[in-house]
Write an enzyme that holds these catalytic residues in place. Sequence first.
Site, PDB file in Angstrom:
ATOM      1  N   ASP A  67     -11.595   0.998  -3.638  1.00  0.00           N
ATOM      2  CA  ASP A  67     -10.206   1.080  -3.389  1.00  0.00           C
ATOM      3  C   ASP A  67      -9.900   1.549  -1.974  1.00  0.00           C
ATOM      4  OD1 ASP A  67      -7.466   0.636  -3.379  1.00  0.00           O
ATOM      5  OD2 ASP A  67      -7.084   1.932  -5.030  1.00  0.00           O
ATOM      6  N   HIS A  82       3.566  -0.140  -2.611  1.00  0.00           N
ATOM      7  CA  HIS A  82       3.953  -1.846  -2.713  1.00  0.00           C
ATOM      8  C   HIS A  82       5.275  -1.687  -2.768  1.00  0.00           C
ATOM      9  CE1 HIS A  82      -0.186  -2.351  -3.047  1.00  0.00           C
ATOM     10  NE2 HIS A  82      -0.555  -2.365  -4.162  1.00  0.00           N
ATOM     11  N   GLU A 141      -7.053  -7.673   0.017  1.00  0.00           N
ATOM     12  CA  GLU A 141      -5.543  -7.800   0.571  1.00  0.00           C
ATOM     13  C   GLU A 141      -5.726  -7.470   1.857  1.00  0.00           C
ATOM     14  OE1 GLU A 141      -3.535  -4.577  -1.990  1.00  0.00           O
ATOM     15  OE2 GLU A 141      -5.317  -4.809  -3.056  1.00  0.00           O
ATOM     16  N   GLN A 162      -7.541  -4.254   2.353  1.00  0.00           N
ATOM     17  CA  GLN A 162      -7.989  -3.378   1.337  1.00  0.00           C
ATOM     18  C   GLN A 162      -8.944  -4.248   0.194  1.00  0.00           C
ATOM     19  OE1 GLN A 162      -6.296  -0.220   1.163  1.00  0.00           O
ATOM     20  NE2 GLN A 162      -7.020   0.604  -0.790  1.00  0.00           N
ATOM     21  N   ASN A 215       0.970  -1.134   0.135  1.00  0.00           N
ATOM     22  CA  ASN A 215      -0.136  -0.024  -0.105  1.00  0.00           C
ATOM     23  C   ASN A 215       0.779   1.370  -0.176  1.00  0.00           C
ATOM     24  OD1 ASN A 215      -2.422   1.582   0.454  1.00  0.00           O
ATOM     25  ND2 ASN A 215      -3.487  -0.208   0.988  1.00  0.00           N
ATOM     26  N   ARG A 216       0.196   2.356   0.205  1.00  0.00           N
ATOM     27  CA  ARG A 216       0.954   3.686  -0.015  1.00  0.00           C
ATOM     28  C   ARG A 216       1.728   4.152   1.468  1.00  0.00           C
ATOM     29  NH1 ARG A 216      -3.307   3.632  -3.175  1.00  0.00           N
ATOM     30  NH2 ARG A 216      -2.730   3.958  -5.406  1.00  0.00           N
ATOM     31  N   HIS A 255      -1.522  -9.982  -3.374  1.00  0.00           N
ATOM     32  CA  HIS A 255      -2.213  -9.150  -4.319  1.00  0.00           C
ATOM     33  C   HIS A 255      -3.143  -9.854  -5.684  1.00  0.00           C
ATOM     34  CE1 HIS A 255      -3.669  -5.250  -6.041  1.00  0.00           C
ATOM     35  NE2 HIS A 255      -2.975  -4.703  -5.512  1.00  0.00           N
ATOM     36  N   ALA A 256      -3.862 -10.854  -5.159  1.00  0.00           N
ATOM     37  CA  ALA A 256      -4.411 -11.810  -6.137  1.00  0.00           C
ATOM     38  C   ALA A 256      -5.603 -10.959  -6.651  1.00  0.00           C
ATOM     39  CB  ALA A 256      -4.872 -12.949  -5.589  1.00  0.00           C
ATOM     40  N   TYR A 257      -5.770 -10.907  -8.186  1.00  0.00           N
ATOM     41  CA  TYR A 257      -7.469 -10.787  -8.401  1.00  0.00           C
ATOM     42  C   TYR A 257      -8.217 -11.483  -8.771  1.00  0.00           C
ATOM     43  CZ  TYR A 257      -5.030  -5.855  -9.825  1.00  0.00           C
ATOM     44  OH  TYR A 257      -4.258  -4.703  -9.864  1.00  0.00           O
TER      45      TYR A 257
END
Length: 370
Positions: A267, A118, A329, A302, A92-93, A196-198
């Site tokens: 998000d 990330h 996530e 997330q 993340n940021r 981070h799987a989609y």
Amino acid sequence: MARAALLPVALLLCLAMASSADAGRKTVGVYELKNKKGDFSIKVTNWGATLMSVIVPDSNGNSADVVLGYDTVAGFVNGSSYFGALVGRVANRIAKGRFVLDGITYHLYTNDGNNTLHGGLRGFSKVIWTVKEYVPSGDSPYITFYYHSFDGEEGFPGALDVYATYQLSGSYDLRIRMNATALGKAKATPVNLANHAYWNLAGHGSGDVLGHQVRVRASRYTPVDDESMIPTGEVAGVAGTPYDLRRLTPLGSRVGLVSAGGAAGFDVNYAVEGDGFRPVAYVREPVSGRAFELWADQPGVQLYTGNWLRNEKGKAGAVYRQHGALCLETQGFPDAVNHPNFPSVIVRPGGVYKHHMLFKFSSPEQRSVL
Ligand SMILES: *[C@@H]1O[C@H](CO)[C@@H](O)[C@H](O)[C@H]1NC(C)=O
Ligand SMILES: *[C@@H]1O[C@H](CO)[C@@H](O)[C@H](O)[C@H]1NC(C)=O
Ligand SMILES: *[C@@H]1O[C@H](CO)[C@@H](O)[C@H](O)[C@H]1NC(C)=O
């Protein structure tokens, strides 16, 4: 008698050697784990400890790959969406790529406008991990990856030993366990790893996920500044907002009501109810009947709905478009290093970070009664 007894022993040794033949290698490879029945399998690569595919049956027993990605490792190396990646040192940021720890100001590589995302330019998702153990089949097949992150890598303080294990067990359980040990005696460091799987439970190339129903066990979330995407520091209630997913909700009824950084969709980081290893979220795709319950031991999750996917060429000729997947996530809160009121992500020298995730996919039998 003696000879008869020797033979199976020799055979067992051979099998053990074959299954661990790749252990210790640092070349990039693709590794498969498969359950005994043969209807549940994943592929991973030690490039970024990345989850490349997850194949599960639907309510009629038909299999599909339910994560977005590429056919080859080269696709993942070239890609910029973090498909299936193990992100770190800090997921993340981090605002302005900067934080202060024990009186020292650290500057990181900024790869997301003025922020670090990330782990920076070459985070854990963009390095080669070592395969430590590989057991491809049996009751609970698994693979363990190892990465040594050096003191100062991407600007982060202190060396770190990191392990990530993917494991299949039960009927359709996929477990991810991560740990990281802060080495040395002097420097503490932030650690926040995330997978981070989609996900698209109708199949990775089946179109958008707006029909997916989602429940997130959280009554609070961390609002962000819409332009910088950095948390304001507030931990706000979801009640009365479109972020309230405490009841099973089709994503399509909400994506038009929420946005982040100028793109429609979720998000957002949720403050997950409770602590310890507990249920976090539930996702169901009504047409295929596929569903999973996600468990984890992290303070946040997330939810991202692929808002920035734009005609991304993926596996088997599929083209991934906006809202073509959702990510859940589990992790610490974004920019926690700069918000003392958020749960700490700091690991002291000698200390150990741990993260345990479990995706419990429902079996075809369970689905028919849902
Ligand atoms: C690499 O990524 C770019 C941008 O996403 C894409 O246009 C290109 O086709 C990719 N190349 C390969 C070899 O995958
Ligand atoms: C980065 O920060 C500078 C200086 O504060 C600002 O002018 C610029 O707009 C910022 N860039 C982005 C992409 O946010
Ligand atoms: C981290 O995980 C690895 C692989 O499962 C394990 O061998 C090791 O003992 C773990 N480390 C700690 C400190 O828990």
